[in-house]
Design an enzyme around this catalytic site. Structure first.
Site, PDB file in Angstrom:
ATOM      1  N   HIS A   1       3.969  13.473 -22.311  1.00  0.00           N
ATOM      2  CA  HIS A   1       5.156  13.102 -23.736  1.00  0.00           C
ATOM      3  C   HIS A   1       4.625  13.607 -24.770  1.00  0.00           C
ATOM      4  CE1 HIS A   1       0.910  11.274 -24.061  1.00  0.00           C
ATOM      5  NE2 HIS A   1       1.305  10.779 -25.571  1.00  0.00           N
TER       6      HIS A   1
ATOM      7  N   LYS B   1     -12.546  11.231 -27.071  1.00  0.00           N
ATOM      8  CA  LYS B   1     -12.609   9.560 -27.121  1.00  0.00           C
ATOM      9  C   LYS B   1     -13.848   9.269 -27.592  1.00  0.00           C
ATOM     10  CE  LYS B   1      -9.316   8.190 -23.267  1.00  0.00           C
ATOM     11  NZ  LYS B   1      -7.760   8.506 -24.058  1.00  0.00           N
TER      12      LYS B   1
ATOM     13  N   HIS C   1      -1.259  18.600 -22.637  1.00  0.00           N
ATOM     14  CA  HIS C   1      -0.698  18.165 -24.214  1.00  0.00           C
ATOM     15  C   HIS C   1      -1.392  19.219 -25.328  1.00  0.00           C
ATOM     16  CE1 HIS C   1      -0.116  14.355 -22.470  1.00  0.00           C
ATOM     17  NE2 HIS C   1      -0.830  13.669 -22.924  1.00  0.00           N
TER      18      HIS C   1
ATOM     19  N   GLU D   1      -9.248  10.466 -30.817  1.00  0.00           N
ATOM     20  CA  GLU D   1      -9.274   9.132 -30.288  1.00  0.00           C
ATOM     21  C   GLU D   1     -10.000   8.039 -30.059  1.00  0.00           C
ATOM     22  OE1 GLU D   1      -5.761   8.819 -27.731  1.00  0.00           O
ATOM     23  OE2 GLU D   1      -7.937   9.489 -26.337  1.00  0.00           O
TER      24      GLU D   1
ATOM     25  N   LYS E   1       7.606  14.307 -28.023  1.00  0.00           N
ATOM     26  CA  LYS E   1       7.698  13.796 -29.531  1.00  0.00           C
ATOM     27  C   LYS E   1       8.203  14.380 -30.511  1.00  0.00           C
ATOM     28  CE  LYS E   1       2.746  11.997 -28.954  1.00  0.00           C
ATOM     29  NZ  LYS E   1       2.036  10.653 -29.223  1.00  0.00           N
TER      30      LYS E   1
ATOM     31  N   ASP F   1      -7.071  15.834 -18.597  1.00  0.00           N
ATOM     32  CA  ASP F   1      -6.506  14.452 -18.756  1.00  0.00           C
ATOM     33  C   ASP F   1      -5.262  15.539 -19.914  1.00  0.00           C
ATOM     34  OD1 ASP F   1      -5.379  11.986 -19.315  1.00  0.00           O
ATOM     35  OD2 ASP F   1      -7.031  11.444 -21.183  1.00  0.00           O
TER      36      ASP F   1
ATOM     37  N   LYS G   1       1.445  13.810 -16.058  1.00  0.00           N
ATOM     38  CA  LYS G   1       0.582  14.682 -15.834  1.00  0.00           C
ATOM     39  C   LYS G   1      -0.861  13.954 -15.788  1.00  0.00           C
ATOM     40  CE  LYS G   1      -1.217  13.512 -18.813  1.00  0.00           C
ATOM     41  NZ  LYS G   1      -2.434  12.297 -19.114  1.00  0.00           N
TER      42      LYS G   1
ATOM     43  N   ASP H   1       0.948  -0.967  -0.036  1.00  0.00           N
ATOM     44  CA  ASP H   1      -0.064  -0.061  -0.065  1.00  0.00           C
ATOM     45  C   ASP H   1       1.299   1.541  -0.043  1.00  0.00           C
ATOM     46  OD1 ASP H   1      -3.053   0.607   0.955  1.00  0.00           O
ATOM     47  OD2 ASP H   1      -1.490   1.749   1.666  1.00  0.00           O
TER      48      ASP H   1
END
Ligand code: BG6
Length: 465
Positions: free
Chosen positions: A173, A321, A235, A211, A177, A230, A143, A90
């Site tokens: 990330h 999404k 990003h 996506e 790129k 998110d 993030k 934990d």
């Protein structure tokens, strides 16, 4: 990048919190196998989770991960397997951290990677300090960094009590790129762009991060984040900063971060009339999602950069999404020429620069040429300057491999600086403080039709193909 001070000593172990999670499965194990293949995985990897697993299960999970994402390389995987250790426990239990210390053996400069929901960061950082594990260590924080401007500041304060600034790596990330780095390069390495990259010539800038998949097993995390936290706060605003910033004085990390922070601070904080949020039908049936969830899986925002260069130019950014396809693309649209010479009906497409960021990589210029024949009428053509495969294929480094290597080496150039993170939160903060109603949209569509109002006067969405 170059020009900065020399790098500190490399880390000698990697501790991965959340090793049984989605991020480790999709991105980190493949990156570690790639490092093993390149001969740079010369350190133990200690996975930590509270899944009730034993090490063999973790090894099998890692094998499944690399098989699904990029392909199993037996000899590289053997190296990864030999470096892999597992600590079950934990994150609130001091004993977990004592066992991590034991697994670290003689390591003096471990890197702790927090690939876990942000709500657990404070507990882990505190325990790392308590067990003495943080000495000489680095911390990589996934993030979103915080949940709001206020909590990002609080998290930073908490980290700074345990780690010096140069040991804190705020990972995003997108910054690893190639295609995102190429925006910066393309902008400042081509003189022809400079005179037209401003409000006099640019009509609008659109960015789509679509996506075609949903939250696939990440319902719990997604309920804590939603699309703005998110991907938009991090990003996509990082990409906006590269598109809109002034020329940095060099490629030295601080020079770039300074310009990013400056331009993000000139973006007006968002208001509700500049947001449309949506949720795909079926999201509430996903595992770990509340049956009455109001968490947005789609958002379209209209940003204005209040600077001399960009005054009045809308930057329209949408992400979602379960949309029609998977693709991230930026399109910078130029104003159409006055129709006084050819008197053509308004051309359906003006000039543009298009950056495809993923899955494939492209930079293209849109122009018009005369159609063969007697009439002086034309047609759109596109000149592709870069047209490449997905990053991470053909021996190229994937973003996570690049960033993990940089963090282990202590190079923070491609990591977000705190003031940049805070400037990005300041833009979205008014919206996340007062959650907006979500419009339902059909999976496989381009999201809620209400977002069309952002592009109705400017020729509609530039839907990627
Ligand atoms: C992650 C988000 O940061 O980026 C995910 O949490 C998203 O929701 C992912 O799917 C997309 O990244 P990439 O590089 O796979 O397109």
């Amino acid at each position: 990048m170059t020009g900065g001070p020399s790098l500190p000593l490399a880390s000698d172990a990697l501790v991965l919190f959340g090793v049984t999670g989605d991020l480790a499965y999709k991105k980190i194990f493949p990156a570690l196998q790639a490092m093993a293949k390149r001969g740079t995985l010369g350190f133990p990897v200690v996975g930590v989770a509270r899944s009730g697993w034993v090490r063999d299960q973790l090894v099998e999970r890692a094998r499944a991960s690399v098989t699904e994402y990029g392909g199993l390389d037996p000899s590289a995987f053997a190296i990864l397997e030999s470096q892999l250790r597992y600590v079950e426990g934990d994150y609130h239990d001091p004993d977990t951290f004592r066992r991590i210390r034991v697994e670290l053996q003689h390591a003096q400069r471990p890197t702790f990677y927090l690939a876990i929901p942000p709500s657990v960061f404070p507990a882990i950082v505190q325990r790392l300090a308590d067990c003495g594990c943080s000495k000489g260590a680095r911390v990589v924080v996934e993030k979103p960094f915080g949940r709001s401007l206020e909590s990002a500041r609080a998290l930073n304060q908490l980290l700074l009590r345990t780690f010096p600034e140069e040991s804190i790596f705020r990972i995003d990330h997108y910054l690893g790129k190639e295609a995102v780095q190429n925006i910066l390069y393309f902008r400042f390495a081509n003189a022809f762009l400079d005179p037209i990259w401003n409000r006099r010539y640019v009509e609008n800038v659109q960015m789509t991060m679509a996506e075609d998949f949903g939250v696939v097993g990440r319902g719990k995390l997604y309920e804590e984040t939603g699309v703005i936290r998110d991907v938009i706060q991090n990003h996509l605003l990082q990409v906006v900063s590269y598109l809109a910033m002034e020329a940095p004085s060099s490629t030295y990390a601080e020079a770039i971060h300074d310009e990013q922070a400056k331009v993000l601070r000139t973006i007006r904080p968002l208001t509700t009339e500049n947001l449309v949020s949506g949720q795909y039908r079926g999201y509430r049936d996903e595992p770990d999602v509340a049956p009455d969830s109001q968490v947005p899986t789609y958002a379209a925002i209209r940003l204005y950069v209040d600077s001399w260069r960009w005054e009045g130019v809308p930057f329209i950014v949408r992400a979602g999404k379960r949309l029609k396809m998977t693709c991230t693309e930026v399109r910078v649209e130029f104003k159409t020429p006055p129709p006084v010479v050819f008197h053509e009906p308004a051309p359906p497409e003006g000039n543009y620069v298009r950056f495809r960021l993923s899955p494939q990589v492209a930079i293209a210029l849109g122009a018009r040429v005369k159609s063969p024949g007697e009439a002086m009428v034309g047609e759109p053509i596109e000149l592709k300057l870069v047209d490449g495969p997905e990053q991470g294929t053909g021996g190229q480094m994937d973003a996570y491999e690049r960033l993990l290597g940089d963090a282990m080496a202590g190079d923070a150039t491609l990591f977000a600086r705190q003031d940049v993170v805070e400037a990005a939160w300041a833009i979205v903060d008014p919206l996340i403080r007062t959650p907006q109603p979500v419009h339902a949209y059909e999976p496989g569509s381009w999201g809620p039709g209400d977002a069309d109002r952002f592009v109705s006067g400017i020729g509609g969405w530039n839907a990627p193909e």
